[in-house]
Design an enzyme around this catalytic site. Structure first.
Site, PDB file in Angstrom:
ATOM      1  N   LYS A 198       0.224   4.842   6.640  1.00 44.10           N
ATOM      2  CA  LYS A 198      -0.327   5.583   5.503  1.00 44.10           C
ATOM      3  C   LYS A 198       0.149   7.029   5.590  1.00 44.10           C
ATOM      4  CE  LYS A 198      -3.039   2.254   3.875  1.00 44.10           C
ATOM      5  NZ  LYS A 198      -2.167   1.224   4.485  1.00 44.10           N
TER       6      LYS A 198
ATOM      7  N   SER B 220       0.819  -1.218   0.000  1.00 44.46           N
ATOM      8  CA  SER B 220       0.000   0.000   0.000  1.00 44.46           C
ATOM      9  C   SER B 220       0.850   1.264   0.000  1.00 44.46           C
ATOM     10  CB  SER B 220      -0.957  -0.002   1.189  1.00 44.46           C
ATOM     11  OG  SER B 220      -0.244   0.213   2.382  1.00 44.46           O
TER      12      SER B 220
END
Lengths: 217, 424
Positions: free
Chosen positions: A171, A134
């Site tokens: 993230k 990710s």
């Protein structure tokens, strides 16, 4: 809200009128380069409309960072560091010997230590292993070790280790127009979606990812 | 007036587990002692259910099932690392620190009295919480005994917001507060002395503070007199910045499984003695006596019970693992009886003396030959560098079927690369 990264725009666009007799630019007029809120020359860039909030957020954070650099310096000055961690000094025992002195003796320096490069605040630094792709676009690949510093204040645009409803995730920290936080993946394949933090969710920033490392062999 | 702070981490072991496993937040969690024996740390949720400190796990297993209490094996590698971080951060707030236990530290803040010490305490608390994820409470008083009580109040009374400074309280308010705290909460009083004091009419801290120190000294001991003087603000117990060398070293464990044969017992005794000897050399000391003991489980009324121990004085103090193990095994042979299911074994080193104070025996050779010293130093260095038990006596055993149960231990998140948390 105005952003003066558009400012220099006029100059560049007007280049074609340079040879014109009337109108156009006057040399030396306007604000000088590097005096805007970013304290450096700015430029124009086309960006996808969908990403404008992200980029604006980043710019606000960047601007704040530039400001806080000065403020931090003042705080550091006032803060009495009573017992700073020991500094590695060279063990330098000069012996009186009859032979020819080593010409290198005065040039001995400590060998490079990767810890110094990767870690700012030893007591607040932890490591995690990356799983999945990710965050591939920022260079975090599976099995990489990420360096997480809990002492840092997270800003918009930082890569963070967050806890959402008891689960860890790494993230990029972002924000919606209404101010609610949002976590963005960094993977241009589109395989991962942004995570919106809604009311009622348990959200906490555990630490700021300040670096990463990997072994090939 | 001095300003001494005691900082301690709330529910330390449980809090450490929660930093790396946020799902445990808000749930009832206990950390169990070695061998998953009894509760050594409880979350507030577990305390509210009435599980006492040291409660044996098997006794509250039903309660655990009913309320979903999560029982974790202790993870000392993690706790030690987190403790080092907390202690190191605290050192930024005062150069005078006494690390009192794995989760408690005294700081002398006398030199910082020009500041608002409550704010200073809040700064510490915030920094430790942010940097490590661990919640702490800060108690400040003019003596160590008072700072311990201030810490107790900071923890139990929300009005203080985790930082309590006795020194800035008006004397009357402080006495009112001390009148509400039970005498058993005083440092050094504890469960044994509290009933005796209560019988004499000293029920609260305030009662004891107003007692006559000389009279109570006659009835109890000089320690009691010191405690009373400390409660009144006279420093009797100084900060010990370097912990004094231990006078006794104990190494013992419960077994994971009942052990019946001599050889397994001998292996465990050798292992414990090796640990103890390593600690002994670490503090540059020598032991003058060795105590060995074994016992069966007191919790199994159907099995025959046997418990025995033996102290063996040494002709001259030593810190050589081989000699200490030989002596311990000789002792084990004397006390071992076949046909019992042993649950625990241990060794204790006594009559410990510092390196310079070794008295040699007139009739025996000096036991600390340079050869032995060199060998032991080499052993310790190798084990420090290459990891625990890289080099050891063969009699410590290799398989160790008796080794302790650690059914539900969390990974060593901060001390082993293969154990760091995985994040996507």
């Amino acid at each position: 809200m105005h952003y003066d990264y558009c400012y220099n725009n006029h100059m560049n666009d007007n280049d074609q009128y340079l040879n014109s007799k009337r109108g156009g630019i006057r040399q030396g007029a306007g604000r000088r380069n590097g005096t805007g809120k970013f304290r450096e020359p700015t430029t124009v860039l086309r960006v996808p409309a969908s990403q404008t909030t992200v980029i604006k957020d980043f710019l606000i954070a960047y601007q704040r960072k530039k400001l806080t650099v000065d403020i931090d310096a003042v705080i550091d000055f006032e803060w009495p560091k009573l017992n700073t961690p020991p500094i590695n000094l060279l063990l330098y025992s000069s012996k009186v010997s009859a032979g020819f002195p080593s010409p290198a003796e005065e040039h001995v320096e400590k060998r490079l230590n990767p810890n110094d490069f990767l870690i700012d605040q030893m007591d607040a630094t932890f490591f995690v292993t990356i799983q999945g792709y990710s965050m591939m676009d920022v260079g975090l690949l599976p099995n990489d070790k990420a360096v997480v510093d809990r002492s840092k204040q997270a800003s918009i645009g930082d890569i963070v280790l967050a806890v959402i409803d008891g689960e860890f995730t790494i993230k990029t920290l972002s924000r919606n127009k209404d101010g609610s936080p949002k976590l963005l993946p960094a993977n241009s394949t589109g395989a991962y979606s942004p995570i919106e933090i809604k009311e009622g969710m348990n959200f906490e920033i555990w630490g700021v990812v300040t670096g990463s490392f990997r072994r090939f062999k | 007036m001095r300003s001494i702070a005691l900082i301690d981490v709330n529910n330390f072991y449980v809090s450490c587990e929660r930093v790396f496993n946020p799902k445990l937040i808000g749930k009832p969690v206990v950390v169990l002692s070695n061998n998953d024996g009894c509760a050594v740390a409880r979350s507030n949720e577990v305390k509210a259910l009435g599980v006492g400190m040291g409660a044996p796990w098997f006794k509250f297993k039903d309660l655990a099932k009913q309320h979903g209490i999560i029982g974790l094996s202790s993870n000392y590698a993690l706790y030690a690392d987190m403790s080092n971080r907390v202690m190191s951060i605290l050192r930024q707030y005062s150069p005078d620190q006494e690390i009192y236990s794995i989760d408690e530290s005294f700081l002398d803040l006398t030199g910082f009295q020009s500041r608002d010490l409550i704010q200073y305490g809040q700064d510490m608390r915030k920094r430790i919480l942010k940097w490590t994820g661990l919640p702490v409470c800060v108690g400040i008083g003019s003596t160590k005994t008072l700072s311990k009580l201030a810490n107790h109040c900071a923890k139990k009374r929300p009005v203080f917001n985790s930082v309590c400074n006795f020194n800035t309280m008006p004397p009357k308010d402080l006495d009112d507060l001390l009148g509400q705290v039970e005498v058993g909460e005083i440092w050094g009083v504890g469960r044994k002395l509290a009933p005796k004091l209560q019988a004499l009419g000293f029920n609260t801290v305030l009662d004891l503070k107003r007692a006559n120190p000389e009279r109570l000294r006659q009835q109890f001991s000089v320690v009691m007199e010191k405690t009373i003087r400390e409660l009144n603000g006279t420093v009797c117990i100084e900060l010990e910045e370097i912990s004094p060398a231990k006078k006794q070293i104990i190494s013992s464990r419960s077994f994971g499984y009942p052990v019946r044969d001599y050889n397994s017992l001998a292996e465990s005794i050798t292992l414990y003695m090796s640990r103890a000897a390593e600690k002994l050399r670490n503090q540059q000391s020598f032991a003058g006596s060795v105590y060995v003991y074994i016992r069966t489980s007191p919790f199994k009324p159907d099995d025959p019970f046997y418990s025995n121990g033996l102290t063996i004085p040494l002709s001259s103090p030593t810190n050589d693992t081989r000699q200490l193990v030989n002596v311990a095994l000789w002792g084990l042979k004397q006390i071992y009886r076949p046909n019992y299911s042993y649950a625990k074994a241990g060794v204790m080193l006594g009559e410990i003396v510092q390196e310079q104070g070794v008295q040699t025996d007139l009739f025996t050779q000096i036991q600390t030959s340079p050869k032995s010293t060199a060998l032991m130093t080499a052993m310790d260095n190798i084990n420090r560098k290459m990891g625990k038990e890289s080099i050891k006596l063969a009699s410590e055993g290799f398989k160790r079927p008796w080794k302790m149960k650690q059914g539900n231990k969390s990974p060593s998140y901060t001390t082993r690369w293969q154990d760091v948390p995985t994040v996507s």
